[in-house]
Enzyme design. Structure first.
Site, PDB file in Angstrom:
ATOM      1  N   HIS A  94      23.939 -16.534 112.103  1.00  0.00           N
ATOM      2  CA  HIS A  94      24.579 -15.158 111.711  1.00  0.00           C
ATOM      3  C   HIS A  94      23.769 -14.028 112.032  1.00  0.00           C
ATOM      4  CE1 HIS A  94      28.427 -15.511 109.191  1.00  0.00           C
ATOM      5  NE2 HIS A  94      27.924 -14.387 108.412  1.00  0.00           N
ATOM      6  N   ARG A 105      31.671 -22.324 112.046  1.00  0.00           N
ATOM      7  CA  ARG A 105      32.541 -22.599 111.166  1.00  0.00           C
ATOM      8  C   ARG A 105      33.951 -22.021 111.273  1.00  0.00           C
ATOM      9  NH1 ARG A 105      29.694 -19.263 106.619  1.00  0.00           N
ATOM     10  NH2 ARG A 105      30.916 -17.133 106.787  1.00  0.00           N
ATOM     11  N   ASP A 106      35.204 -22.442 110.415  1.00  0.00           N
ATOM     12  CA  ASP A 106      36.449 -21.947 110.659  1.00  0.00           C
ATOM     13  C   ASP A 106      36.465 -20.493 110.383  1.00  0.00           C
ATOM     14  OD1 ASP A 106      35.975 -21.961 107.841  1.00  0.00           O
ATOM     15  OD2 ASP A 106      37.708 -23.223 107.314  1.00  0.00           O
ATOM     16  N   GLU A 107      35.658 -19.651 110.863  1.00  0.00           N
ATOM     17  CA  GLU A 107      35.766 -18.191 110.963  1.00  0.00           C
ATOM     18  C   GLU A 107      35.798 -17.582 112.257  1.00  0.00           C
ATOM     19  OE1 GLU A 107      34.558 -15.223 107.389  1.00  0.00           O
ATOM     20  OE2 GLU A 107      33.914 -17.299 107.354  1.00  0.00           O
ATOM     21  N   TRP A 122      31.748  -1.946 106.163  1.00  0.00           N
ATOM     22  CA  TRP A 122      32.561  -2.599 107.014  1.00  0.00           C
ATOM     23  C   TRP A 122      33.234  -1.754 107.867  1.00  0.00           C
ATOM     24  CZ3 TRP A 122      29.953  -5.021 103.531  1.00  0.00           C
ATOM     25  CH2 TRP A 122      29.492  -6.403 103.710  1.00  0.00           C
ATOM     26  N   ASP A 131      29.158  -6.807 109.924  1.00  0.00           N
ATOM     27  CA  ASP A 131      27.949  -7.541 110.736  1.00  0.00           C
ATOM     28  C   ASP A 131      27.961  -6.823 111.854  1.00  0.00           C
ATOM     29  OD1 ASP A 131      29.764  -9.195 109.092  1.00  0.00           O
ATOM     30  OD2 ASP A 131      28.688 -10.961 109.751  1.00  0.00           O
ATOM     31  N   GLU A 181      22.543 -16.960 107.805  1.00  0.00           N
ATOM     32  CA  GLU A 181      23.371 -15.973 106.960  1.00  0.00           C
ATOM     33  C   GLU A 181      22.834 -15.773 105.375  1.00  0.00           C
ATOM     34  OE1 GLU A 181      27.263 -18.173 106.119  1.00  0.00           O
ATOM     35  OE2 GLU A 181      28.093 -15.941 105.634  1.00  0.00           O
TER      36      GLU A 181
HETATM   37  C1  BGC Z   1      31.564 -13.634 107.027  1.00  0.00           C
HETATM   38  C2  BGC Z   1      30.494 -12.355 107.003  1.00  0.00           C
HETATM   39  C3  BGC Z   1      31.306 -11.145 106.569  1.00  0.00           C
HETATM   40  C4  BGC Z   1      31.816 -11.420 105.122  1.00  0.00           C
HETATM   41  C5  BGC Z   1      32.603 -10.185 104.454  1.00  0.00           C
HETATM   42  C6  BGC Z   1      32.065 -13.632 105.611  1.00  0.00           C
HETATM   43  O1  BGC Z   1      32.744 -14.814 105.437  1.00  0.00           O
HETATM   44  O2  BGC Z   1      30.972 -14.497 107.544  1.00  0.00           O
HETATM   45  O3  BGC Z   1      29.622 -12.403 107.818  1.00  0.00           O
HETATM   46  O4  BGC Z   1      30.905  -9.983 106.716  1.00  0.00           O
HETATM   47  O5  BGC Z   1      32.647 -12.439 105.105  1.00  0.00           O
HETATM   48  O6  BGC Z   1      31.930  -9.924 103.348  1.00  0.00           O
END
Ligand code: BGC
Length: 709
Positions: free
Chosen positions: A617, A334-336, A395, A343, A596
């Site tokens: 994911h 996706r757009d990420e 994180w 993660d 995910e």
């Molecule tokens: C990502 C996650 C990430 C999270 C932060 C999401 O959009 O895909 O894997 O850790 O944002 O909470």
């Protein structure tokens, strides 16, 4: 580095039309020719019509403060008269995914920098470097972007103008540090079918990251066009909503006759290809998928008597392959596709057993070190492609957890030493943010992200954020103390801080109302009444039908917390649970990677949501570390890292007939397998180093070798 060359670009920003740079040169009596090259954006290079090297999407994905320079021996590609060409995309540096780049895009856009060194037979040296003598045109790649895919017009003839020299001195140039990204394997179509909507779809039977190559005989001007998807919807139709704004397509205009093409400057996350347009009937020979990932060596092997569990193990590997593309991305579709720190820390131990990721993490952690805010805060994505990425507990703690794990798995002291100042700075930063001394309270976090006990409409599980944050504050202080000790520093500050935080947590947080809260209290040893908390956790799980409710924070430690506290069988119940929510639920739903969401697709075949529903994911694949480290029981000894000394303490169950794990460590292969034999178990153990084998509580000290118990 590259001191003789200048940055060159197209005279103006071409937006997403890829520029191509070229230079012709003679090269006679050359003994050796070397090319050093980099780009702002991604480059694809050819010398005399042949691809230079096998690095895909070079120069890779780094902090915006630096770019890696690749060196290629190009002697074999050289002729007397030569033409060198580089096609560039905006890539990670200034492509659509990098929103921080947007503001400065007017002034800074894709650019090339290289030097060709010709070493002549008579010993003389000649350097051909990027400067105003190069030419640049618009290439047949009329559109390219990491999120949106590629458009290629095979009939397009570029016209060239002199390249523009740019003063892009805001990035430093460094030698290639990470593993290169390259083509790793080919996957052939499994089937081609028509969906109920009448669309033609190719199924590769594996969700993967990479691109595809097609072959077709066509007329000039014919169009080939594909879109990608990870899943079909409940009616069997092609589903792309979960890609959000990422178009992820390929549009190709054919030349007369034979056309063979694969994208050069983008990648896709997909299992299915929809054939939007193809000049002839498409067959299984017309197209193949090509898997891309960082060039990591496979080191870990898991196997069991359960086909479902084995499929989960495979999906975990595919999750890692699909997301270790120079940086650990959250997802590839996706757009990420960002280097989400949470993660990565959740998965780092599993990652380091499955594959040799030593160099991969050395590089990414250097990006983290560079992108750490002056305050010590760690952005939640690395490289920091978005503005204002503050520190969230679990994180940001990737800054302590990842280097320490890489140290444990590979004995990489140099990395630990390099990261130690960043670790201290981060821990100190928390001290300046918290509202309560020796805890981490009153700040914003992602919480137990995607925990199933989330209040309606929220992504955050209902575990206390102050508790989670305080536990990670403790953990990061502890790891910083351990790192200092491992490096031989005398500093006691972080050990004392850790102990103070632990005491404060014990005094402040006395009630645990969620599975994740119990898990953290147990795993991080921040409760005085472990027995009661473990009993409570077990009760919650049983009352929930032996099912979990944990999100990103609780899940990695859930089975550990149970098996460390007398509930190994319940841990196996969770691992082997087949109904929702569980690891094997997705396997039973046909997953070929890790999802995910526990409920990416529900029992009725409906999707969880279109906003956040990746089917690749890797984070929950972290359960593999429990299988390696507890079920098969392979552990490195903390003060003898890199498996210089090993503990093997398997925890078998009668629910399986056998289970085996092997890791090719820096010392050699260690493996541990157990087989159910009537009422007892046979254990087969191979170790490359002095090992303490613990079976049924009985300790056996062994040297390297193979043993049966
Ligand atoms: C990502 C996650 C990430 C999270 C932060 C999401 O959009 O895909 O894997 O850790 O944002 O909470």
């Amino acid at each position: 580095m590259l001191n003789n060359s200048k940055w060159i670009s197209y005279p103006e920003n071409t937006q997403y039309h890829a520029p191509v740079f070229r230079r012709c040169f003679s090269a006679r009596d050359v003994k050796k020719a070397t090319l050093c090259v980099t780009a702002l954006g991604c480059y694809y290079g050819e010398l005399n019509g042949k691809r230079i090297g096998d690095f895909i999407l070079a120069p890779g994905c780094t902090s915006l403060k630096r770019v890696q320079v690749q060196t290629y021996d190009i002697t074999e590609l050289l002729r007397d008269e030569n033409k060198i060409e580089f096609t560039l995309s905006k890539g990670w540096f200034c492509g659509r995914l990098n929103s921080r780049a947007r503001d400065r895009m007017k002034d800074v856009y894709e650019a090339l920098r290289c030097e060709i060194t010709l070493l002549h037979k008579d010993g003389s040296k000649e350097i051909i470097a990027t400067d105003e003598g190069w030419q640049v045109g618009l290439s047949p790649i009329t559109f390219t972007d990491i999120y949106d895919g590629e458009h290629f017009d095979a009939n397009y003839v570029p016209s060239f103008v002199p390249a523009k020299v740019q003063k892009y001195d805001m990035v430093s140039l460094v030698k290639q540090q990470g593993e290169k990204i390259c083509e790793q394997e080919t996957v052939l179509p499994h089937r081609i079918f028509k969906t109920p909507k009448g669309e033609t779809v190719i199924d590769f039977n594996q969700n993967l990251t990479g691109y595809f190559e097609f072959f077709v005989n066509a007329k000039a001007g014919d169009t080939v066009s594909f879109s990608v998807a990870e899943v079909l919807d409940k009616d069997g139709n092609f589903y792309t909503d979960n890609y959000r704004s990422a178009k992820s397509e390929l549009v190709y205009t054919c030349r007369e006759g034979e056309n063979i093409y694969k994208p050069r400057l983008t990648f896709y996350g997909f299992r299915y290809l929809r054939v939007n347009s193809f000049p002839v009937e498409i067959t299984r020979d017309s197209v193949k998928a090509i898997v891309l990932h960082s060039d990591m060596k496979r080191t870990g092997y898991l196997d069991s008597s359960s086909p479902l569990l084995n499929k989960l193990f495979k999906n975990i590997l595919w999750g890692q392959k699909g997301n270790f593309l120079d940086i650990p991305t959250d997802c590839p579709q996706r757009d990420e596709r960002m280097g989400w720190t949470g993660d990565a820390q959740v998965f780092v131990r599993t990652a380091s057993y499955n594959y040799d990721v030593n160099r991969f993490f050395e590089k990414w952690l250097e990006d983290m070190r560079l992108d750490q805010y002056p305050s010590g805060s760690i952005p939640f994505i690395i490289p920091q492609f978005w503005d204002d990425c503050g520190s969230s507990a679990a994180w940001a703690d990737a800054v302590t957890i990842c280097p320490y794990q890489i140290y444990l798995t590979y004995a990489n002291r140099a990395l630990l030493k390099k990261m130690y100042p960043a670790m201290k700075k981060y821990v100190n930063h928390i001290g300046t943010q918290t509202k309560t001394k020796n805890l981490w309270t009153g700040c914003w976090h992602f919480g137990d992200w995607l925990g199933l006990d989330a209040p309606a409409g929220s992504y955050k599980g209902s575990s206390s954020e102050d508790f989670i944050a305080s536990v990670y504050y403790y953990y990061s202080a502890l790891l910083t103390a351990k790192a200092g000790k491992a490096l031989g520093y005398r500093c006691q500050k972080y050990a004392r801080l850790a102990e103070n935080i632990r005491k404060s947590i014990i005094n402040t947080f006395t009630e645990y109302k969620t599975q994740t809260e119990c898990v953290l209290a147990l795993y991080f040893d921040v409760t005085e009444n472990k027995k009661a908390v473990a009993d409570k956790l077990a009760k919650m799980i049983r009352e929930n039908g032996k099912r979990l409710q944990t999100g990103f924070v609780g899940t990695p430690y859930l089975l550990h917390a149970l098996s460390q506290n007398g509930y190994t069988e319940l841990a196996y119940d969770l691992l082997l649970q087949e109904s929702y929510p569980s690891w094997l639920y997705s396997v039973k739903q046909g997953a070929t990677t890790i999802w995910e969401h526990w409920d990416g697709v529900n029992d009725r075949g409906e999707f969880w949501s279109k906003d956040m529903n990746s089917f690749n994911h890797y984070a929950y694949g972290s359960v593999a570390d429990w299988v390696y480290g507890v079920a098969c029981g392979i552990k490195t000894v903390e003060d003898k890292p890199g498996f210089e000394e090993i503990i093997i303490e398997p925890h078998p169950t009668k629910k399986l007939d056998y289970l085996s794990a092997g890791i090719d460590t820096v010392r050699g292969t260690v493996s541990s397998a157990w087989f159910k034999e009537g009422d007892s178990f046979r254990y087969e153990i191979t170790t490359p180093a002095p090992t303490t084998v613990i079976i049924d509580g009985v300790i056996h000290k062994v040297e390297r070798g193979t043993y049966v118990f």
